[in-house]
Motif scaffolding. Structure first.
Motif, PDB file in Angstrom:
ATOM      1  N   PHE A 135       0.831  -1.201   0.000  1.00 42.95           N
ATOM      2  CA  PHE A 135       0.000   0.000   0.000  1.00 42.95           C
ATOM      3  C   PHE A 135       0.871   1.259   0.000  1.00 42.95           C
ATOM      4  N   GLU A 136       1.902   1.252   0.824  1.00 44.56           N
ATOM      5  CA  GLU A 136       2.763   2.422   0.887  1.00 44.56           C
ATOM      6  C   GLU A 136       3.460   2.681  -0.447  1.00 44.56           C
ATOM      7  N   ARG A 137       3.907   1.613  -1.141  1.00 45.45           N
ATOM      8  CA  ARG A 137       4.536   1.787  -2.449  1.00 45.45           C
ATOM      9  C   ARG A 137       3.537   2.362  -3.444  1.00 45.45           C
ATOM     10  N   GLN A 138       2.328   1.814  -3.474  1.00 42.10           N
ATOM     11  CA  GLN A 138       1.313   2.303  -4.388  1.00 42.10           C
ATOM     12  C   GLN A 138       0.951   3.752  -4.090  1.00 42.10           C
ATOM     13  N   GLN A 139       0.961   4.097  -2.817  1.00 44.40           N
ATOM     14  CA  GLN A 139       0.646   5.474  -2.442  1.00 44.40           C
ATOM     15  C   GLN A 139       1.721   6.438  -2.966  1.00 44.40           C
ATOM     16  N   THR A 140       3.003   6.020  -2.883  1.00 50.01           N
ATOM     17  CA  THR A 140       4.104   6.863  -3.384  1.00 50.01           C
ATOM     18  C   THR A 140       4.058   6.972  -4.907  1.00 50.01           C
ATOM     19  N   LEU A 141       3.848   5.815  -5.566  1.00 48.45           N
ATOM     20  CA  LEU A 141       3.809   5.829  -7.026  1.00 48.45           C
ATOM     21  C   LEU A 141       2.634   6.647  -7.545  1.00 48.45           C
ATOM     22  N   LEU A 142       1.484   6.578  -6.823  1.00 46.32           N
ATOM     23  CA  LEU A 142       0.329   7.358  -7.267  1.00 46.32           C
ATOM     24  C   LEU A 142       0.621   8.854  -7.167  1.00 46.32           C
ATOM     25  N   ALA A 143       1.322   9.236  -6.128  1.00 50.77           N
ATOM     26  CA  ALA A 143       1.651  10.650  -5.965  1.00 50.77           C
ATOM     27  C   ALA A 143       2.602  11.123  -7.059  1.00 50.77           C
ATOM     28  N   GLN A 144       3.484  10.217  -7.569  1.00 49.50           N
ATOM     29  CA  GLN A 144       4.436  10.574  -8.620  1.00 49.50           C
ATOM     30  C   GLN A 144       3.872  10.340 -10.018  1.00 49.50           C
ATOM     31  N   GLY A 145       2.664   9.741 -10.072  1.00 45.67           N
ATOM     32  CA  GLY A 145       2.032   9.499 -11.361  1.00 45.67           C
ATOM     33  C   GLY A 145       2.510   8.258 -12.083  1.00 45.67           C
TER      34      GLY A 145
END
Length: 360
Positions: A121-131
Motif C-alpha cells: 500500500f505504501e509503495r502504491q501510495q508513493t507511485l500514485l503521488a508521482q504518477g
C-alpha cells in the motif's frame, strides 16, 4: 290366720305405695351440678416463636468448570478452608493447549500478511503521488491492507478465546471460605456446569428454620431472634429475620426463614443444630385454662354459663395455640362471657349448675 284374699289386698297396696314413692321421687328436680368458672377478658399476649433449625453460610457457591473434559485432579477436601485464588481442580488440557498454539500460529501468519499488504500500500501510495501507477492499483492495495488488518483482528480474537479455553481447564476459589460438599474424583469425564465443590463463604452465618405459614404471617418484619446451640444452651447469638422464602416447601408446606446472625460464636459451626426463640405482640388475646376445653362435632368447644338461668350451653371455638396450662382462642368467645373450667365432662346442654364458692 290371714286369708288369701287379705294377703292379695295387702300385696296390691304395697305395690301401689311403691309406685307412688317412685313418682314422688321423679318429681324432685336433680341438684345443680357444681362447676368452676372464669369470666372472659382480653389481654395483651406475646406470641412465642420456638423452632429448631441449623447453621448455614450466608452465601454459598457451587464451583464448576465452564467446559467438559476429563478431570485431571480434584484438590477439594470436605471441611477444608480455602483462600481466594486457590487452585481447586484441573482438567486435562492437551486439546486446549494445541488450540492455543494453532491460534498463535494463525495470528503470526495474519500479521505477516498485514505487513506485506501495508508495504504494498505504501509503495502504491508513493507511485500514485508521482504518477507512476493507476488509481485502480492504489485502491486494490488499500483493500488488500484492510483485509489483512481484519484477518489480524480475527486471529487476535481467536487467540484470546484459546487462552480462555486453557484457563477454563482450571477452577479456582473466588473468595475465602470452607468446602461443604465435594464432587467427582480425578479420572472422571465431567460435563460443563457439573458441580466440583460447594464453598461456604466465611463472610456471614445464617440460622435456617422451617416455619408454618400462619406464623410467617404473624411475625413482624425484622423480628429479633435469639439462637442457641441445642447441645450447649450457653452458646447464643442474636439475629434478625433476613429472608423468607417466597414459596412453601412442596412436601412440608412450610417456609424457609433465614435469620442473619451478628458476630456468631466460633462454636456455631456450619451444620450445627440450633433453637431459635422470639416473641412478638399478637394484640389483645383471649386465653382460658386448658381444663375448659372439650370437643363438639370433632371440633374444640367450651361450655358457656348463662348467669341468669344458671344453665350451660356448648359452643365451638377456634384455637390459635395451646399448652398444658392455657389455650389461646382466636374466635368464638367475647369478653365478659362466663366459661366453665372444671366439671366440663359431666355436662349436657341446658343443665343447671352451681358455681363452687357461690350460694347454693
Amino acid at each position: 290366720m290371714p286369708t288369701l284374699r287379705t294377703m292379695a289386698i295387702a300385696g296390691a297396696m304395697s305395690l301401689l305405695l311403691a309406685a307412688c314413692e317412685r313418682e314422688a321421687a321423679s318429681d324432685v328436680a336433680p341438684a345443680p351440678r357444681p362447676v368452676r368458672t372464669t369470666t372472659i377478658g382480653k389481654r395483651e399476649s406475646p406470641m412465642p416463636f420456638v423452632f429448631t433449625g441449623h447453621i448455614e453460610a450466608e452465601d454459598e457457591i457451587s464451583v464448576a468448570f465452564r467446559i467438559s473434559g476429563r478431570l485431571l485432579a480434584n484438590n477439594t477436601r470436605l471441611g477444608e478452608r480455602v483462600e481466594a485464588g486457590q487452585l481447586l481442580a484441573q482438567l486435562e488440557s492437551q486439546n486446549e493447549v494445541n488450540a492455543l498454539r494453532q491460534a498463535q500460529a494463525a495470528l503470526a501468519a495474519a500479521q505477516g500478511q498485514l505487513t506485506q499488504a501495508r508495504n504494498h500500500f505504501e509503495r502504491q501510495q508513493t507511485l500514485l503521488a508521482q504518477g507512476w501507477t493507476t488509481r485502480a492499483n492504489f485502491e486494490a492495495a488499500t483493500q488488500a491492507q484492510q483485509t489483512a488488518q481484519s484477518q489480524v483482528d480475527a486471529a487476535e480474537a481467536q487467540l484470546s478465546a484459546a487462552h480462555d479455553q486453557v484457563n477454563f481447564t482450571e477452577v479456582r476459589a473466588d473468595a475465602p471460605g470452607k468446602i461443604i460438599e465435594t464432587g467427582p474424583a480425578a479420572g472422571e469425564v465431567i460435563q460443563a456446569g457439573q458441580t466440583i465443590a460447594r464453598i461456604a463463604r466465611q463472610d456471614g452465618r445464617d440460622a435456617v428454620f422451617e416455619v408454618p405459614a400462619q406464623l410467617v404471617r404473624a411475625a413482624p418484619a425484622n423480628l429479633q431472634v435469639t439462637v442457641t446451640l441445642t447441645d450447649d444452651p450457653a452458646v447464643t447469638a442474636q439475629g434478625r429475620i433476613r429472608q423468607v422464602a417466597a414459596q412453601a416447601n412442596p412436601v412440608t408446606r412450610t417456609f424457609e426463614v433465614r435469620v442473619g446472625l451478628g458476630d456468631p460464636p466460633a462454636a456455631m459451626r456450619l451444620g450445627a443444630t440450633v433453637i431459635g426463640r422470639a416473641e412478638a405482640s399478637a394484640g389483645p388475646m383471649i386465653d382460658i385454662p386448658a381444663t375448659a376445653l372439650t370437643r363438639m362435632n370433632q371440633q374444640p368447644a367450651v361450655w358457656i354459663l348463662d348467669p341468669l338461668s344458671k344453665t350451660v350451653s356448648i359452643r365451638n371455638v377456634d384455637v390459635l395455640r395451646f399448652d398444658q396450662a392455657q389455650v389461646i382462642i382466636s374466635q368464638g368467645l367475647d369478653a365478659g362471657e362466663i366459661v366453665v373450667t372444671a366439671g366440663v365432662q359431666a355436662l349436657h346442654p341446658g343443665q343447671k349448675v352451681r358455681v363452687l364458692g357461690s350460694e347454693p
